[in-house]
Scaffold this motif. Sequence first.
Motif, short mmCIF file in Angstrom:
data_model
loop_
_atom_site.label_atom_id
_atom_site.label_comp_id
_atom_site.label_asym_id
_atom_site.label_seq_id
_atom_site.Cartn_x
_atom_site.Cartn_y
_atom_site.Cartn_z
N UNK A 177 -26.75 12.48 32.78
CA UNK A 177 -25.48 12.86 33.41
C UNK A 177 -24.31 12.81 32.43
N UNK A 178 -24.21 11.69 31.72
CA UNK A 178 -23.05 11.48 30.84
C UNK A 178 -23.17 12.36 29.59
N UNK A 179 -24.36 12.36 29.00
CA UNK A 179 -24.57 13.17 27.79
C UNK A 179 -24.27 14.65 28.08
N UNK A 180 -24.72 15.12 29.26
CA UNK A 180 -24.55 16.53 29.62
C UNK A 180 -23.12 16.85 30.03
N UNK A 186 -16.47 17.75 25.51
CA UNK A 186 -16.00 17.40 24.16
C UNK A 186 -16.74 18.14 23.05
N UNK A 187 -18.02 18.48 23.28
CA UNK A 187 -18.77 19.18 22.23
C UNK A 187 -18.76 20.70 22.43
N UNK A 188 -19.16 21.15 23.63
CA UNK A 188 -19.30 22.59 23.84
C UNK A 188 -17.93 23.26 23.91
N UNK A 189 -17.08 22.77 24.80
CA UNK A 189 -15.77 23.41 25.00
C UNK A 189 -14.72 22.88 24.03
N UNK A 190 -14.93 21.68 23.51
CA UNK A 190 -13.93 21.03 22.66
C UNK A 190 -12.54 21.09 23.32
N UNK A 191 -12.45 20.58 24.55
CA UNK A 191 -11.18 20.59 25.28
C UNK A 191 -10.12 19.81 24.50
N UNK A 192 -8.93 20.41 24.42
CA UNK A 192 -7.85 19.79 23.65
C UNK A 192 -6.85 19.11 24.60
N UNK A 212 -14.92 13.25 31.37
CA UNK A 212 -14.77 13.75 30.00
C UNK A 212 -13.45 14.49 29.81
N UNK A 213 -13.06 15.26 30.84
CA UNK A 213 -11.81 16.02 30.75
C UNK A 213 -10.62 15.07 30.70
N UNK A 214 -10.71 13.99 31.48
CA UNK A 214 -9.62 13.00 31.46
C UNK A 214 -9.57 12.34 30.08
N UNK A 215 -10.74 11.97 29.59
CA UNK A 215 -10.84 11.36 28.25
C UNK A 215 -10.25 12.27 27.18
N UNK A 335 -17.11 3.70 27.18
CA UNK A 335 -17.29 3.00 28.46
C UNK A 335 -16.79 1.56 28.33
N UNK A 336 -17.20 0.89 27.27
CA UNK A 336 -16.80 -0.51 27.07
C UNK A 336 -15.30 -0.65 26.94
N UNK A 337 -14.67 0.36 26.36
CA UNK A 337 -13.22 0.32 26.17
C UNK A 337 -12.48 0.70 27.46
N UNK A 338 -13.22 1.00 28.51
CA UNK A 338 -12.60 1.33 29.79
C UNK A 338 -12.14 2.77 29.89
N UNK A 339 -12.54 3.60 28.94
CA UNK A 339 -12.03 4.97 28.90
C UNK A 339 -13.03 5.98 29.47
N UNK A 340 -14.20 5.51 29.83
CA UNK A 340 -15.22 6.40 30.39
C UNK A 340 -15.96 5.59 31.47
N UNK A 341 -15.33 5.45 32.65
CA UNK A 341 -15.87 4.53 33.67
C UNK A 341 -17.10 5.07 34.38
#
Length: 375
Positions: A177-180, A186-192, A212-215, A335-341
Amino acid sequence: MRVKAAVLRQIGLPPPYAASKPLEIAELDLSSPGRGEVLVGIKAAGLCHSDLSVIDGSRPRPTPMALGHEAAGIVEAVGEGVTDLEAGDHVVLVFVPSCGRCGPCAAGRPALCEPGAKANGAGTLLSGERRLAFHAEPVNHHLGVSAFAEHAVVARESCVKIDPDLPLELAALFGCAVLTGVGAVVNTAKVEPGQSVAVVGLGGVGLSAVLGAKLAGARQIVAVDLSDEKLAFAAKLGATDAVNAAAPDAADQIRRISGGGVDVAFDMAGAVAALELAYAATARGGTTVTAGLPRPDSRLSLAPVTMVAEERTLKGSYIGSAIPLRDVPRYVALFRAGRLPVDKLLTHRLKLDDINEGFDRLREGIGVRQVVVFE
Ligand code: ZN
Ligand code: ZN
């Protein structure tokens, strides 16, 4: 050794699965790991839509097959030639083993590994072998993992080592789920930072894309789904707007609230209608990314002139264009940094014996990620 596993013998049995029981809990024989292989004690395995697609026949695979491809566990033994893993190591399993030597691997795109894809299609490990059997009849591996089982033998290349203090029921989610979902962003679209995004289809992968988009710093994240419950859930993860995909003017609504269409729209639903909606909601000059897996005979109809006159891009994303050895540790650190819950995605824990009921819930859109937990 003997292992208890969930085996699919017949594709396309009718739901509810609690009654038709497409997954049989059987005692299988598991051979020792061969050269370059690893025996993993599975501790947690997530129920993913790609398993359901094999069960219902929309993504045909050879049977009998031991299902499950999103998992984490502990190494119990290694085969000959494996020098960089040892008993006791915690690992996330990745569902495309990458050989490291083919064209895509050499180009830094291990998610597209050719021998990996061939083995996955054939239901074998990367070595071409099957290590599972039922009364001497070979049983196919699902995507080189087959994790709805107490133990699995997998290629070394299917394992990513992780820190032992990450709970394994969460670690499992990083494998699919997370990898995909995060990878598509972040990899495919490289959202800025500052871009606008829409995510169509809010299962585990789609909601991971919202995270991911929030991140990535998207200014606007439009959640799109047929379920108002899922839309409300996405809002808790950072979606800024919601559009119910059932509305006949859903694309117009997205275009209106994003001021003419979003910079990047993601189809995470695996249905042609969802991809068409994502494309229709994408702005001039924007990118539509699809990570859904519609049936192989599905066809998409779009006006190619829009790709030219509006400089539109349509991109596919498989396992989030991941480099698993790089990305899994990155996402775990975030995740550990609280940025990817990611923990918010885990809604159900179940026993292997109750897995058919779990697939009924997945089919009905109840909950987000359900994980089979092994003692
Ligand atoms: Zn999956
Ligand atoms: Zn390769």
